[in-house]
Motif scaffolding. Sequence first.
Motif, PDB file in Angstrom:
ATOM      1  N   GLU B  99      52.630  79.600  51.377  1.00 35.17           N
ATOM      2  CA  GLU B  99      53.790  79.040  50.664  1.00 35.17           C
ATOM      3  C   GLU B  99      54.345  77.839  51.402  1.00 35.17           C
ATOM      4  O   GLU B  99      54.663  76.809  50.801  1.00 35.17           O
ATOM      5  N   VAL B 100      54.465  78.021  52.720  1.00 34.16           N
ATOM      6  CA  VAL B 100      55.030  76.948  53.532  1.00 34.16           C
ATOM      7  C   VAL B 100      54.101  75.743  53.520  1.00 34.16           C
ATOM      8  O   VAL B 100      54.534  74.609  53.293  1.00 34.16           O
ATOM      9  N   LEU B 101      52.837  75.992  53.751  1.00 38.22           N
ATOM     10  CA  LEU B 101      51.885  74.883  53.773  1.00 38.22           C
ATOM     11  C   LEU B 101      51.866  74.150  52.442  1.00 38.22           C
ATOM     12  O   LEU B 101      51.802  72.924  52.400  1.00 38.22           O
ATOM     13  N   ALA B 103      54.294  73.914  50.249  1.00 39.99           N
ATOM     14  CA  ALA B 103      55.519  73.118  50.116  1.00 39.99           C
ATOM     15  C   ALA B 103      55.397  71.837  50.931  1.00 39.99           C
ATOM     16  O   ALA B 103      55.754  70.743  50.465  1.00 39.99           O
ATOM     17  N   MET B 104      54.857  71.966  52.118  1.00 40.57           N
ATOM     18  CA  MET B 104      54.701  70.800  52.976  1.00 40.57           C
ATOM     19  C   MET B 104      53.686  69.823  52.412  1.00 40.57           C
ATOM     20  O   MET B 104      53.865  68.605  52.470  1.00 40.57           O
ATOM     21  N   LYS B 105      52.614  70.371  51.872  1.00 43.00           N
ATOM     22  CA  LYS B 105      51.584  69.520  51.292  1.00 43.00           C
ATOM     23  C   LYS B 105      52.143  68.738  50.106  1.00 43.00           C
ATOM     24  O   LYS B 105      51.994  67.515  50.031  1.00 43.00           O
ATOM     25  N   TRP B 107      55.261  68.028  49.283  1.00 47.24           N
ATOM     26  CA  TRP B 107      56.252  67.035  49.654  1.00 47.24           C
ATOM     27  C   TRP B 107      55.596  65.862  50.368  1.00 47.24           C
ATOM     28  O   TRP B 107      55.917  64.705  50.105  1.00 47.24           O
ATOM     29  N   GLY B 108      54.660  66.168  51.241  1.00 43.84           N
ATOM     30  CA  GLY B 108      53.981  65.119  52.002  1.00 43.84           C
ATOM     31  C   GLY B 108      53.288  64.122  51.096  1.00 43.84           C
ATOM     32  O   GLY B 108      53.314  62.904  51.342  1.00 43.84           O
ATOM     33  N   MET B 109      52.674  64.616  50.040  1.00 43.13           N
ATOM     34  CA  MET B 109      51.979  63.713  49.116  1.00 43.13           C
ATOM     35  C   MET B 109      52.970  62.871  48.326  1.00 43.13           C
ATOM     36  O   MET B 109      52.807  61.661  48.180  1.00 43.13           O
TER      37      MET B 109
END
Lengths: 121, 121
Positions: B99-101, B103-105, B107-109
């Motif tokens: 889930e965390v990864l 969300a980070m992925k 947002w990062g994109m």
Amino acid sequence: MKKYSAPSHSSQNCAESRRAIQDTLEIINGKWKLIIIITLSSRPYRFKELSREIGISPRMLSKELQDMEVNHLVTRTVLATKPISVEYALTKYAETFREVLDAMKNWGMKHRDHIIHGAAV
Amino acid sequence: MKKYSAPSHSSQNCAESRRAIQDTLEIINGKWKLIIIITLSSRPYRFKELSREIGISPRMLSKELQDMEVNHLVTRTVLATKPISVEYALTKYAETFREVLDAMKNWGMKHRDHIIHGAAV
DNA sequence: CATACTGGTATACTTTATGTAACTGCTATC
DNA sequence: GATAGCAGTTACATAAAGTATACCAGTATG
């Protein structure tokens, strides 16, 4: 004797995901960025005010705020007060980051439970 | 002359959230943990194999894997092969971290787009 | 005119993170 | 018995992150 050089595999979109995650990581990496975001999420702060509030030296604060400005997370506004003052505020764009923080918060809390109550792996 | 000491405010659950986020941050902090998680998410690896794959020295790999074992993210299994070998694998628990990864992925994109295409703040 | 406030910058330092190289103990192969 | 592979560990060196202290330019107050 051995050199540890770059990976040889990396299927395309796997690398892209990794890059995206790394990018996000850099936004909150280090000792201060996170607490700055959280503090500014309540209201704007002036430079010294923020420095005192979170206990960061001006050198670090200056650097961190510059990074965050580049990433469009904070705005810097010079106010025409008697002694000049500068206000830092979170941007509206920064609100999109809340998804990430929420995911991290939720997992972090579950994880603390998991480790403390020592569940099986 | 001035000391920059700890914050004086911190309403209770705000501090708790911050701690949870910080905990999560530590899981992926540093140069290697993230890529280790991503690599192991495809399949288990042996120590040297993993070391070669991602280009990390045994010293760092050993340390990182120990951290991750403490956090129940990887398992270490000694195999009775001719020269002994040790297999590292992601735990089932580690899947909750996705889930965390994600969300980070995501947002990062979006963030890369945002910065590159230079939207207004 | 000294003091104190503003938003910083400059310099020197310590601490932490990471990298490099060599070495251990074990087993198998030439 | 020399060589090579596995899974690490140890000691040392460098790079990055963070801390401490002092300072500058500007304006207002006593």
